[in-house]
Motif scaffolding. Structure first.
Motif, PDB file in Angstrom:
ATOM      1  N   LEU A   1     -33.967  19.004 -12.155  1.00 29.56           N
ATOM      2  CA  LEU A   1     -34.686  18.937 -10.880  1.00 29.56           C
ATOM      3  C   LEU A   1     -36.200  18.835 -11.087  1.00 29.56           C
ATOM      4  O   LEU A   1     -36.966  19.001 -10.130  1.00 29.56           O
ATOM      5  N   ASN A   2     -36.615  18.593 -12.313  1.00 26.91           N
ATOM      6  CA  ASN A   2     -38.058  18.580 -12.599  1.00 26.91           C
ATOM      7  C   ASN A   2     -38.347  17.584 -13.718  1.00 26.91           C
ATOM      8  O   ASN A   2     -38.891  17.939 -14.763  1.00 26.91           O
TER       9      ASN A   2
ATOM     10  N   GLY B   1     -27.777  23.504 -15.349  1.00 24.98           N
ATOM     11  CA  GLY B   1     -28.590  22.898 -16.393  1.00 24.98           C
ATOM     12  C   GLY B   1     -27.846  22.816 -17.712  1.00 24.98           C
ATOM     13  O   GLY B   1     -27.914  21.805 -18.420  1.00 24.98           O
TER      14      GLY B   1
ATOM     15  N   ARG C   1     -41.765  18.389  -8.873  1.00 24.78           N
ATOM     16  CA  ARG C   1     -40.545  19.198  -8.860  1.00 24.78           C
ATOM     17  C   ARG C   1     -39.724  18.937  -7.597  1.00 24.78           C
ATOM     18  O   ARG C   1     -40.227  18.975  -6.484  1.00 24.78           O
TER      19      ARG C   1
ATOM     20  N   TYR D   1     -32.757  25.288  -8.611  1.00 24.09           N
ATOM     21  CA  TYR D   1     -32.386  25.075 -10.010  1.00 24.09           C
ATOM     22  C   TYR D   1     -31.415  26.159 -10.462  1.00 24.09           C
ATOM     23  O   TYR D   1     -31.599  27.342 -10.177  1.00 24.09           O
TER      24      TYR D   1
ATOM     25  N   ILE E   1     -28.783  30.028  -8.207  1.00 24.88           N
ATOM     26  CA  ILE E   1     -29.929  29.125  -8.129  1.00 24.88           C
ATOM     27  C   ILE E   1     -31.198  29.907  -7.841  1.00 24.88           C
ATOM     28  O   ILE E   1     -31.166  30.996  -7.260  1.00 24.88           O
TER      29      ILE E   1
END
Length: 455
Positions: A64-65, A55, A71, A50, A45
């Motif tokens: 996360l955004n 992802g 964010r 993130y 991360i």
């Protein structure tokens, strides 16, 4: 990109999440923020929590955004402070997260020992469907707590303790005492060990955003403007009068000059200006010969001179002009005529000593993209996108150069290139006793490049 990853130049310094306890804490925070979980048991991360692997698993690089604004973040350790920020949408986000972690390090160390801290960089804008919405983002507030609400409960318990102490009948209030005991079981002794996170807010007036092809927004300067290197399509509704694209070099140069945002490398104090310009020549040379079938491995200074001689017919004007500037600085040669219309102009600038220096250096890196070192340091997203389109010979040279010349001493290189020292550098003397050449008098009052021409 595998070459960059192996060299630690991409996805480097990420925080490793590999223990079952950390994975479970991450999942609690992820579920708390997004309603999702990961089945991965080993991933990395960034500073915001993130993970590229997560992802990919979720099929959402912005999990996360959402929509690239507000964010969210997941903190498992204060060690995340040194990690990079991936998929950057605003240039201010990493600095805000670093400051938040730094200002709350002791509290975060205690909180993350048992739980993850989840939060959000909050502003009043939830989508940027139009570029004008960017100007509604004025202040960013950090909202954070553990997934179990420890900070909130600790604040509530502290208030109860105050009420208990101040009330004459506190010892007889069985309900209050029971509530305090229950909360203390979750938060610990908040009297001896207060658990709180500082309320932090940050102004966001001058920033870069990845939205709309990449925009540099300068509002908090004497002469505001938006710089849109990729073009001005879709920017008609902006509330600022001046919007410049990459083709309007003179306007951008004038914007820098009017706001005092840049200085010339030759006049900057405390740096080896001639050496920096010579290195820029090397980068421009490599860019010119990379697709000529030339072996670029292990090049020495003699090899670079040989390549310049053999391929002089294809070298761009900026290479020759930089050579004249180096000759002027080292040997007192003729000073070349350089203004904002010259292809070399932005290669000769760096950010002045202002709070916006990182943002200005980021913009200069985009305006002078052949300087691969500045591009990598100041604008990594653009570097990675550009790197993918280079010939393999150039990719190999750049990866090797950055690993040898930058990675071993990142702080030293950054300071040498962009630091601001009080001592005035004296150019090397070609002969003992000879004075360094002065800036030509005809242009000295406005700096060595002269005034930016007006349209």
């Amino acid at each position: 990109m595998n070459r960059l990853i192996r060299a630690g130049l991409m996805f480097g310094n990420l925080f490793h999440v590999h223990s079952p306890a950390l994975v479970e804490r991450y999942n609690r925070a992820l579920l708390h923020l997004t309603g999702k979980r990961t089945e991965l048991t080993d991933f990395y991360i960034d500073i915001s929590g993130y993970s590229p692997e997560v992802g990919d698993e979720l099929g959402d690089p912005l999990y996360l955004n959402h929509k690239g604004v507000n964010r969210q973040f997941i903190l498992l350790s204060v060690e995340q402070r040194t990690a990079p920020l991936l998929n950057t949408k605003f240039s201010t986000s990493k600095t805000i997260l670093q400051d938040f972690i730094g200002q709350n390090e002791a509290a975060l160390f205690a909180l993350t020992a048992k739980d993850a801290v989840a939060g959000e960089l909050v502003n009043s804008v939830y989508d940027v469907s139009t570029a004008a919405r960017l100007f509604d983002i004025r202040r960013i507030t950090v909202d954070a707590d553990t997934t179990g609400g420890t900070v909130k409960d600790a604040a509530k318990l502290a208030e109860m303790v105050d009420n208990f102490r101040e009330s004459e009948s506190g010892w007889y209030d069985d309900v209050l005492i029971a509530q305090m005991i229950d909360l203390a079981g979750k938060t610990g002794d908040v009297v001896r060990n207060p658990v709180s996170l500082k309320a932090m807010s940050f102004d966001q007036r001058n920033f870069w955003t990845a939205h709309f092809g990449g925009l540099y927004v300068f509002q908090d300067v004497a002469h505001p403007a938006v710089i849109a290197p990729a073009g001005k399509d879709g920017l008609d509704d902006l509330p600022l009068k001046y919007v410049f694209d990459a083709s309007q070099r003179n306007n951008i140069a004038q914007f820098f000059q009017l706001n005092g945002l840049t200085q010339t490398i030759l006049e900057a104090r405390g740096i080896k200006s001639a050496a920096i310009l010579r290195q820029k020549m090397d980068f421009i040379l490599i860019d010119a010969v990379a697709d000529q079938g030339v072996d670029l491995t292990g090049l020495t200074r003699a090899d670079l001179r040989r390549l310049a001689r053999e391929h002089s017919d294809i070298l761009p004007p900026e290479f020759h002009t930089l050579g004249q500037l180096v000759n002027w600085a080292e040997n007192g040669g003729a000073f070349p005529n350089v203004d904002s219309s010259s292809p070399v102009y932005f290669y000769t600038l760096r950010a002045a000593d202002t709070p916006d220096a990182p943002l200005v250096n980021m913009l200069l890196a985009e305006l002078a993209p052949k300087d691969i070192r500045q591009l990598f340091i100041c604008h990594k997203d653009l570097f990675y996108a550009t790197y993918a389109g280079w010939p393999d010979a150039k990719r190999a040279y750049v990866a090797d150069f950055l690993e040898r010349e930058y990675k071993v001493d990142k702080a030293g290189v950054r300071d040498a290139l962009f630091g601001h020292e009080p001592a005035l550098e004296v150019p090397p003397l070609p002969r003992k006793g000879k004075k360094p050449p002065p800036v030509p008098q005809r242009i000295a009052p406005v700096g060595p490049w002269g005034k930016a021409k007006r349209r």
